[in-house]
Design a protein around this motif. Structure first.
Motif, PDB file in Angstrom:
ATOM      1  N   PHE A  61      15.305  21.602   7.778  1.00 40.26           N
ATOM      2  CA  PHE A  61      14.355  20.591   6.919  1.00 40.26           C
ATOM      3  C   PHE A  61      14.398  19.372   7.398  1.00 40.26           C
ATOM      4  N   ILE A  62      13.475  18.608   7.418  1.00 38.81           N
ATOM      5  CA  ILE A  62      13.707  17.299   7.971  1.00 38.81           C
ATOM      6  C   ILE A  62      13.041  16.408   6.884  1.00 38.81           C
ATOM      7  N   ALA A  63      13.990  15.237   6.644  1.00 40.25           N
ATOM      8  CA  ALA A  63      13.288  14.298   5.600  1.00 40.25           C
ATOM      9  C   ALA A  63      13.973  12.935   5.793  1.00 40.25           C
ATOM     10  N   ASN A  64      13.711  12.188   5.002  1.00 41.46           N
ATOM     11  CA  ASN A  64      14.128  10.555   5.312  1.00 41.46           C
ATOM     12  C   ASN A  64      14.677   9.986   4.051  1.00 41.46           C
ATOM     13  N   ILE A  65      15.724   8.804   4.065  1.00 41.28           N
ATOM     14  CA  ILE A  65      16.254   8.275   3.027  1.00 41.28           C
ATOM     15  C   ILE A  65      15.046   7.701   2.318  1.00 41.28           C
ATOM     16  N   LEU A  66      14.111   6.835   3.250  1.00 37.71           N
ATOM     17  CA  LEU A  66      12.794   6.463   2.168  1.00 37.71           C
ATOM     18  C   LEU A  66      11.559   7.534   2.302  1.00 37.71           C
ATOM     19  N   LYS A  67      10.909   7.660   1.453  1.00 40.14           N
ATOM     20  CA  LYS A  67       9.607   8.423   1.609  1.00 40.14           C
ATOM     21  C   LYS A  67       8.105   7.652   2.044  1.00 40.14           C
ATOM     22  N   CYS A  68       8.489   6.273   2.009  1.00 42.91           N
ATOM     23  CA  CYS A  68       7.347   5.262   2.276  1.00 42.91           C
ATOM     24  C   CYS A  68       7.716   4.435   3.439  1.00 42.91           C
ATOM     25  N   ARG A  69       6.837   4.170   4.111  1.00 46.08           N
ATOM     26  CA  ARG A  69       7.119   3.110   5.259  1.00 46.08           C
ATOM     27  C   ARG A  69       7.485   1.826   5.177  1.00 46.08           C
TER      28      ARG A  69
END
Ligand code: URA
Length: 253
Positions: free
Chosen positions: A146-154
């Motif tokens: 599963f790939i995600a980021n700390i922030l969901k918006c650029r």
């Protein structure tokens, strides 16, 4: 024995060989007749059963069903509607994350860039392509993690996330982790590592050891961000070591 089913099993497939090449990892394939095991670099991982793409309402979340799909769908909608920080004013769309809800490895990056903001999927630009190759080098497809980021918006102009933005977004990631219950987190880059671990230690000091994401105590391995590896290919060997460390801790599938 060379040519036996065992040695053929150890041989990386062409895609994995290309990915190992992209990571500058040397592969040793013995000549026919040699008694040396086929591959020193890595052993391929069998494809997971969870590869079929689940259509809407949770695009990018593979093979979930029933209450699990409902929980992912609800969280995805919550993230899509988020206005907790000013980044919602400049985003094209939120970038929730993609992969298997059964994934054992959770890969966490920093924040969407321009390509991700446009496509709604994490790590799809040049750095994303290298991340895909890093995963393929250990025998994994993107769909198996599963790939995600700390922030969901650029963040505008791809600037670093502000601490208050990371704080506003933290709850989304915590909920993703609670749903996924990964066996291992790979923190990709300084921003991801420092936010997950709540430290300001330089990345060079964080990699090479096993940390814990609290309070769940999930093991965390820190590695370099692929965007950095594109600028500093000489560091790929270290990233490869990090992936091997991760694989030695928790089998990815
Ligand atoms: N860099 C990140 O950290 N995350 C992305 O999704 C893309 C680039």
């Amino acid at each position: 024995m060379a040519g036996s089913s065992e040695s053929r099993r150890m041989r990386p497939d062409p895609r994995q060989q290309r990915a190992l090449g992209a990571m500058d990892v040397q592969i040793w394939i013995p000549r026919a007749g040699s008694s040396v095991p086929a591959v020193a670099a890595t052993a391929p991982v069998p494809p997971s059963a969870a590869l079929s793409m689940e259509p809407d309402p949770a695009p990018g979340i593979m093979a979930a069903s029933g209450p699990e799909l409902a929980a992912w769908t609800e969280l995805r909608a919550e993230v899509a509607a988020c206005t907790r920080c000013d980044l919602h004013k400049t985003r094209t769309q939120t970038v929730f994350g993609t992969g298997s809800p059964q994934a054992r490895w959770l890969v966490i990056g920093e924040a969407p860039g321009a390509d991700e903001d446009r496509q709604g999927e994490p790590f799809v630009g040049r750095a994303g392509q290298l991340l895909t190759e890093m995963l393929q080098a250990v025998g994994l497809s993107r769909e198996q993690v599963f790939i995600a980021n700390i922030l969901k918006c650029r963040p505008p102009e791809n600037r670093d996330p502000k601490p208050e933005e990371a704080k506003s977004c933290e709850n989304h990631l915590q909920k993703q982790i609670a749903l996924l219950q990964p066996g291992l987190i790979i923190a990709v880059g300084r921003i991801a590592a420092q936010n997950l671990l709540g430290v300001d230690t330089p990345i060079g000091k964080l990699r090479g050891q096993v940390h814990a994401y609290e309070p769940a105590g999930i093991p965390v391995v820190v590695t370099y961000h692929p965007a950095y590896l594109l600028r500093s290919p000489g560091q790929k060997a270290r990233a490869w070591e990090d992936l091997c460390l991760a694989r030695s801790l928790v089998a990815p599938v």
